[in-house]
Design a protein around this motif. Structure first.
Motif, PDB file in Angstrom:
ATOM      1  N   GLN A  80      -5.762   2.937   4.065  1.00 51.97           N
ATOM      2  CA  GLN A  80      -4.802   2.620   2.994  1.00 51.97           C
ATOM      3  C   GLN A  80      -5.228   3.171   1.644  1.00 51.97           C
ATOM      4  O   GLN A  80      -4.433   3.763   0.922  1.00 51.97           O
ATOM      5  CB  GLN A  80      -4.675   1.095   2.862  1.00 51.97           C
ATOM      6  N   GLN A 105      -0.840  -0.308  12.477  1.00 44.48           N
ATOM      7  CA  GLN A 105      -1.378  -0.601  11.146  1.00 44.48           C
ATOM      8  C   GLN A 105      -0.671  -1.802  10.521  1.00 44.48           C
ATOM      9  O   GLN A 105      -1.313  -2.728  10.004  1.00 44.48           O
ATOM     10  CB  GLN A 105      -1.211   0.621  10.235  1.00 44.48           C
ATOM     11  N   LEU A 106       0.680  -1.782  10.586  1.00 41.99           N
ATOM     12  CA  LEU A 106       1.467  -2.846   9.951  1.00 41.99           C
ATOM     13  C   LEU A 106       1.333  -4.174  10.700  1.00 41.99           C
ATOM     14  O   LEU A 106       1.340  -5.243  10.087  1.00 41.99           O
ATOM     15  CB  LEU A 106       2.932  -2.425   9.866  1.00 41.99           C
ATOM     16  N   LYS A 109      -1.952  -5.620   9.583  1.00 43.17           N
ATOM     17  CA  LYS A 109      -1.831  -6.135   8.213  1.00 43.17           C
ATOM     18  C   LYS A 109      -1.105  -7.478   8.190  1.00 43.17           C
ATOM     19  O   LYS A 109      -1.541  -8.438   7.528  1.00 43.17           O
ATOM     20  CB  LYS A 109      -1.070  -5.120   7.357  1.00 43.17           C
ATOM     21  N   TYR A 135      -6.575  -1.990   7.277  1.00 46.68           N
ATOM     22  CA  TYR A 135      -5.423  -2.886   7.127  1.00 46.68           C
ATOM     23  C   TYR A 135      -5.774  -4.348   7.382  1.00 46.68           C
ATOM     24  O   TYR A 135      -4.889  -5.197   7.411  1.00 46.68           O
ATOM     25  CB  TYR A 135      -4.292  -2.439   8.065  1.00 46.68           C
TER      26      TYR A 135
END
Length: 282
Positions: A80, A105-106, A109, A135
């Protein structure tokens, strides 16, 4: 040799196709400014060499990319803070991260912002892993096998989130899940292994049971290609890993009646085609 059997899934995956299409579009647009890739856009030396001839520059660090130029984020993604740094410096960022990697990744997170520690099944040196770890703001724990995970002391009072590098072995991941369940820990399990990876591995295993020898084509730095070799060998079939046709051990291969052929997700179709043609002639 009687027959060469080629896997339907051999060659470029959707994420690689999308990344290269973005880079091709940028080259064709003739936008002002040099075009940089932060690390290899995909793990295939032959493809990278072709882009170098077109003037694409591979940078090893963000600092090498000058202001006003274009930076294409590789299919594996970047941490990031690296992407943020590029944008803050006035660099034109083209995000070619594979959608499956971006999803992972999301997901990480979203599921670690509440204090959960990330348990990540992946390779320490792989660029995708470095991005995924960035993340998780509440701490991380990286391991590359069930055996390594078992050596790590996990705190039963803490909450965890389990994820995997998108190209990892699904069978091993299921073993890891069962192990963590047996420990009675508070763990959220993320489905982050790419379906294309799973299908490629399953087809390689199925194909290997019907042939005398397997050929896996792809870059030696490609994680998903190495994993194909691993799953075939684990299934008990001899396997030869080559990057280029020149590496084929032709004399040795002549003694096999039926050969299976597959390739990693970053291997161009033309390279697989050329190897198939050579195998069919011996």
């Amino acid at each position: 040799m009687d027959k060469v059997v080629r896997a339907e899934t051999a060659g470029f995956c959707m994420g690689v196709d999308l990344a290269l299409n973005k880079l091709d579009s940028l080259i064709e647009s003739k936008e002002r400014g040099s075009i940089y890739i932060l690390g290899p856009i995909i793990h295939n030396p032959q493809v990278l060499e072709e882009y170098e001839k077109k003037g694409v520059i591979t940078a090893e660090s963000p600092e090498e990319i000058p202001e006003g130029s274009f930076a294409v984020i590789r299919a594996h993604g970047v941490p990031q803070n690296v992407e943020e740094e590029l944008r803050l410096r006035g660099i034109n960022v083209i995000d070619a991260t594979c959608p499956k990697v971006k999803k992972a990744q999301l997901l990480i997170k979203r599921n670690t912002t509440d204090g959960r520690v990330l348990l990540l099944y992946g390779e320490d040196s792989h660029p995708e892993v470095k991005g995924l770890l960035s993340y998780a703001p509440s701490g991380t724990c990286l391991f590359d096998s069930t055996e390594e995970l078992k050596t790590i002391e996990l705190d039963p009072k803490r909450r965890y989130c389990l994820a995997a590098q998108t190209t990892q072995d699904r069978v091993v991941y299921e073993e890891i899940i069962k192990y963590l369940e047996s420990k009675g820990l508070d763990v959220i399990v993320l489905n982050s292994i790419c379906d294309a990876t799973r299908q490629r591995q399953e087809e390689a295993i199925s194909l290997s049971s019907k042939v005398d020898h397997m050929i896996v084509v792809g870059g030696r730095i490609s994680g998903n290609t190495r994993r194909l070799v691993q799953v075939v060998e684990t299934a008990g079939i001899r396997c030869t890993h080559v990057e280029m046709a020149e590496e084929l051990p032709l004399e040795e291969l002549k003694k096999f009646k039926k050969i299976g052929l597959t390739a990693g997700a970053s291997t161009p179709k033309r390279l697989v085609d050329s190897i198939q043609q050579i195998l069919e002639k011996i």
